[in-house]
Design a protein around this motif. Structure first.
Motif, PDB file in Angstrom:
ATOM      1  N   PRO A   6      13.916  71.337  35.732  1.00 17.10           N
ATOM      2  CA  PRO A   6      14.748  72.359  35.068  1.00 17.10           C
ATOM      3  C   PRO A   6      16.239  72.057  35.137  1.00 17.10           C
ATOM      4  CG  PRO A   6      13.955  73.160  37.186  1.00 17.10           C
ATOM      5  CD  PRO A   6      13.246  71.861  36.932  1.00 17.10           C
ATOM      6  N   HIS A   7      16.621  71.075  35.962  1.00 17.84           N
ATOM      7  CA  HIS A   7      18.044  70.784  36.129  1.00 17.84           C
ATOM      8  C   HIS A   7      18.473  69.488  35.439  1.00 17.84           C
ATOM      9  CE1 HIS A   7      18.158  73.986  39.079  1.00 17.84           C
ATOM     10  NE2 HIS A   7      17.118  73.434  39.703  1.00 17.84           N
ATOM     11  N   HIS A   8      17.589  68.903  34.626  1.00 19.18           N
ATOM     12  CA  HIS A   8      17.960  67.638  34.006  1.00 19.18           C
ATOM     13  C   HIS A   8      19.011  67.856  32.926  1.00 19.18           C
ATOM     14  CE1 HIS A   8      15.475  68.518  30.420  1.00 19.18           C
ATOM     15  NE2 HIS A   8      16.093  67.496  29.865  1.00 19.18           N
ATOM     16  N   ILE A   9      19.825  66.832  32.710  1.00 22.03           N
ATOM     17  CA  ILE A   9      20.855  66.842  31.677  1.00 22.03           C
ATOM     18  C   ILE A   9      20.264  66.209  30.433  1.00 22.03           C
ATOM     19  CG2 ILE A   9      23.117  65.978  30.992  1.00 22.03           C
ATOM     20  CD1 ILE A   9      23.285  68.107  33.116  1.00 22.03           C
ATOM     21  N   GLY A  10      20.322  66.914  29.301  1.00 25.72           N
ATOM     22  CA  GLY A  10      19.676  66.428  28.096  1.00 25.72           C
ATOM     23  C   GLY A  10      20.542  66.361  26.863  1.00 25.72           C
ATOM     24  N   THR A  11      21.804  66.778  26.968  1.00 24.91           N
ATOM     25  CA  THR A  11      22.666  66.765  25.793  1.00 24.91           C
ATOM     26  C   THR A  11      24.045  66.216  26.136  1.00 24.91           C
ATOM     27  OG1 THR A  11      23.601  68.984  26.146  1.00 24.91           O
ATOM     28  CG2 THR A  11      21.491  68.843  24.949  1.00 24.91           C
ATOM     29  N   ILE A  12      24.741  65.732  25.121  1.00 26.92           N
ATOM     30  CA  ILE A  12      26.111  65.268  25.288  1.00 26.92           C
ATOM     31  C   ILE A  12      26.999  66.399  25.769  1.00 26.92           C
ATOM     32  CG2 ILE A  12      28.147  64.384  24.075  1.00 26.92           C
ATOM     33  CD1 ILE A  12      26.076  62.265  24.554  1.00 26.92           C
ATOM     34  N   GLU A  13      26.759  67.607  25.253  1.00 26.80           N
ATOM     35  CA  GLU A  13      27.572  68.758  25.643  1.00 26.80           C
ATOM     36  C   GLU A  13      27.444  69.034  27.138  1.00 26.80           C
ATOM     37  OE1 GLU A  13      27.052  68.545  21.470  1.00 26.80           O
ATOM     38  OE2 GLU A  13      25.498  68.682  23.028  1.00 26.80           O
ATOM     39  N   GLN A  14      26.222  68.919  27.670  1.00 30.55           N
ATOM     40  CA  GLN A  14      26.022  69.123  29.099  1.00 30.55           C
ATOM     41  C   GLN A  14      26.745  68.059  29.919  1.00 30.55           C
ATOM     42  OE1 GLN A  14      21.667  69.194  28.751  1.00 30.55           O
ATOM     43  NE2 GLN A  14      21.676  71.184  29.799  1.00 30.55           N
ATOM     44  N   LEU A  15      26.681  66.810  29.453  1.00 33.76           N
ATOM     45  CA  LEU A  15      27.377  65.736  30.153  1.00 33.76           C
ATOM     46  C   LEU A  15      28.886  65.958  30.155  1.00 33.76           C
ATOM     47  CD1 LEU A  15      25.651  62.370  29.133  1.00 33.76           C
ATOM     48  CD2 LEU A  15      25.811  63.376  31.417  1.00 33.76           C
ATOM     49  N   THR A  16      29.422  66.374  29.007  1.00 35.13           N
ATOM     50  CA  THR A  16      30.857  66.605  28.903  1.00 35.13           C
ATOM     51  C   THR A  16      31.291  67.733  29.822  1.00 35.13           C
ATOM     52  OG1 THR A  16      30.836  65.833  26.605  1.00 35.13           O
ATOM     53  CG2 THR A  16      32.735  67.146  27.314  1.00 35.13           C
ATOM     54  N   THR A  17      30.480  68.774  29.902  1.00 34.85           N
ATOM     55  CA  THR A  17      30.783  69.880  30.810  1.00 34.85           C
ATOM     56  C   THR A  17      30.764  69.417  32.258  1.00 34.85           C
ATOM     57  OG1 THR A  17      29.866  71.509  29.263  1.00 34.85           O
ATOM     58  CG2 THR A  17      30.052  72.175  31.579  1.00 34.85           C
ATOM     59  N   LEU A  18      29.813  68.540  32.589  1.00 33.22           N
ATOM     60  CA  LEU A  18      29.663  68.051  33.957  1.00 33.22           C
ATOM     61  C   LEU A  18      30.807  67.139  34.372  1.00 33.22           C
ATOM     62  CD1 LEU A  18      27.806  67.896  36.482  1.00 33.22           C
ATOM     63  CD2 LEU A  18      26.708  65.922  35.396  1.00 33.22           C
ATOM     64  N   PHE A  19      31.203  66.217  33.492  1.00 34.40           N
ATOM     65  CA  PHE A  19      32.185  65.209  33.854  1.00 34.40           C
ATOM     66  C   PHE A  19      33.585  65.457  33.305  1.00 34.40           C
ATOM     67  CE2 PHE A  19      28.262  62.915  34.614  1.00 34.40           C
ATOM     68  CZ  PHE A  19      28.549  62.201  35.764  1.00 34.40           C
ATOM     69  N   GLY A  20      33.700  66.263  32.265  1.00 34.36           N
ATOM     70  CA  GLY A  20      34.995  66.424  31.628  1.00 34.36           C
ATOM     71  C   GLY A  20      35.290  65.280  30.676  1.00 34.36           C
ATOM     72  N   THR A  21      36.463  65.276  30.096  1.00 31.15           N
ATOM     73  CA  THR A  21      36.830  64.233  29.143  1.00 31.15           C
ATOM     74  C   THR A  21      37.482  63.059  29.868  1.00 31.15           C
ATOM     75  OG1 THR A  21      38.946  65.339  28.774  1.00 31.15           O
ATOM     76  CG2 THR A  21      37.152  65.866  27.265  1.00 31.15           C
ATOM     77  N   PRO A  22      37.340  61.846  29.333  1.00 25.55           N
ATOM     78  CA  PRO A  22      37.958  60.686  29.980  1.00 25.55           C
ATOM     79  C   PRO A  22      39.472  60.748  29.911  1.00 25.55           C
ATOM     80  CG  PRO A  22      37.044  60.074  27.855  1.00 25.55           C
ATOM     81  CD  PRO A  22      36.589  61.477  28.122  1.00 25.55           C
ATOM     82  N   GLY A  23      40.112  60.163  30.917  1.00 24.88           N
ATOM     83  CA  GLY A  23      41.564  60.127  30.941  1.00 24.88           C
ATOM     84  C   GLY A  23      42.113  59.179  29.891  1.00 24.88           C
ATOM     85  N   GLU A  24      43.403  59.293  29.635  1.00 21.95           N
ATOM     86  CA  GLU A  24      44.037  58.477  28.598  1.00 21.95           C
ATOM     87  C   GLU A  24      43.885  56.988  28.903  1.00 21.95           C
ATOM     88  OE1 GLU A  24      48.359  58.009  26.344  1.00 21.95           O
ATOM     89  OE2 GLU A  24      48.240  58.977  28.298  1.00 21.95           O
ATOM     90  N   ALA A  25      44.061  56.606  30.171  1.00 19.27           N
ATOM     91  CA  ALA A  25      43.972  55.189  30.523  1.00 19.27           C
ATOM     92  C   ALA A  25      42.579  54.638  30.255  1.00 19.27           C
ATOM     93  CB  ALA A  25      44.344  54.994  31.991  1.00 19.27           C
ATOM     94  N   SER A  26      41.538  55.470  30.461  1.00 15.66           N
ATOM     95  CA  SER A  26      40.167  55.009  30.248  1.00 15.66           C
ATOM     96  C   SER A  26      39.903  54.670  28.793  1.00 15.66           C
ATOM     97  CB  SER A  26      39.176  56.081  30.715  1.00 15.66           C
ATOM     98  OG  SER A  26      39.268  56.272  32.105  1.00 15.66           O
ATOM     99  N   LEU A  27      40.608  55.322  27.892  1.00 18.74           N
ATOM    100  CA  LEU A  27      40.443  55.070  26.468  1.00 18.74           C
ATOM    101  C   LEU A  27      41.381  53.961  25.977  1.00 18.74           C
ATOM    102  CD1 LEU A  27      40.201  58.779  25.228  1.00 18.74           C
ATOM    103  CD2 LEU A  27      38.321  57.188  25.682  1.00 18.74           C
TER     104      LEU A  27
END
Length: 208
Positions: A6-27
């Protein structure tokens, strides 16, 4: 694929909520070619991991030679010589079915690594084989890689692992030898002690 969790991550939206957006340097660090600032990392690397995908699944295998063994032909092309091995040729089989590949370059003592993604074909062109010979022995073939994405990986994984710390002596490691593994997997059809005894000389004789 269904997971009974029941706790698996299955969508991009869930991943984004979990990790946040990448920093400027990462891009900003990602480019589509071998930038002059990335070139020295490839030239200093004596060890890389090659990742491929094919009908039988994924494969990641090591490649190593003196630093700079993966040759920079131009800013969009890398040449990876295929030396002698165990003849499983998993990576090469995969490339025949799926030309995509990724290479992770490591430089001893350096925390940052270089990641290169792209596509490739396999060549046995005589000039290439001769140019990439080692100890007068040409590679069996050359993987010609078209570079599509290049960026450096931060040093946290190396720092956490202590990878470049002084290595312990072999007899201090609580891990089985190659011969022990083969003897166990084959129910002693392969003589493990004999395998281990002969392995160092066999590797020296067949390095190239």
């Amino acid at each position: 694929m269904t997971f009974n969790d029941p706790h698996h991550i299955g969508t991009i939206e869930q991943l984004t909520t979990l990790f946040g957006t990448p920093g400027e340097a990462s891009l900003k660090k990602e480019v589509d070619h071998i930038h002059p600032l990335y070139r020295p990392l490839i030239e200093a690397s004596p060890f890389a991991i090659l990742a491929t995908s094919g009908p039988d699944g994924l494969d990641a295998s090591p490649r190593g030679d003196p630093a700079g063994f993966i040759h920079i032909e131009d800013e969009h092309t890398l040449l990876l010589p295929e030396r002698r091995g165990n003849n499983r040729i998993d990576s090469l089989r995969n490339l025949l079915a799926d030309p995509r590949l990724a290479v992770l370059f490591l430089v001893p003592g350096m925390g940052e690594m270089l990641r290169v993604n792209g596509t490739a074909h396999i060549s046995v062109a005589p000039p290439l084989l001769q140019r990439l010979a080692m100890h007068d022995k040409p590679p069996q073939c050359v993987i010609v890689m078209k570079v599509e994405r290049v960026f450096f990986q931060c040093a946290r994984a190396i720092q956490r692992s202590g990878l470049w710390n002084p290595a312990p002596a072999r007899d201090q490691l609580n891990v089985p030898t190659a011969g022990t593994i083969l003897a166990g997997l084959t129910h002693a059809q392969i003589d493990g002690e004999k395998y281990d005894r002969e392995l160092p000389q066999r590797q020296r004789d067949t390095l190239y």
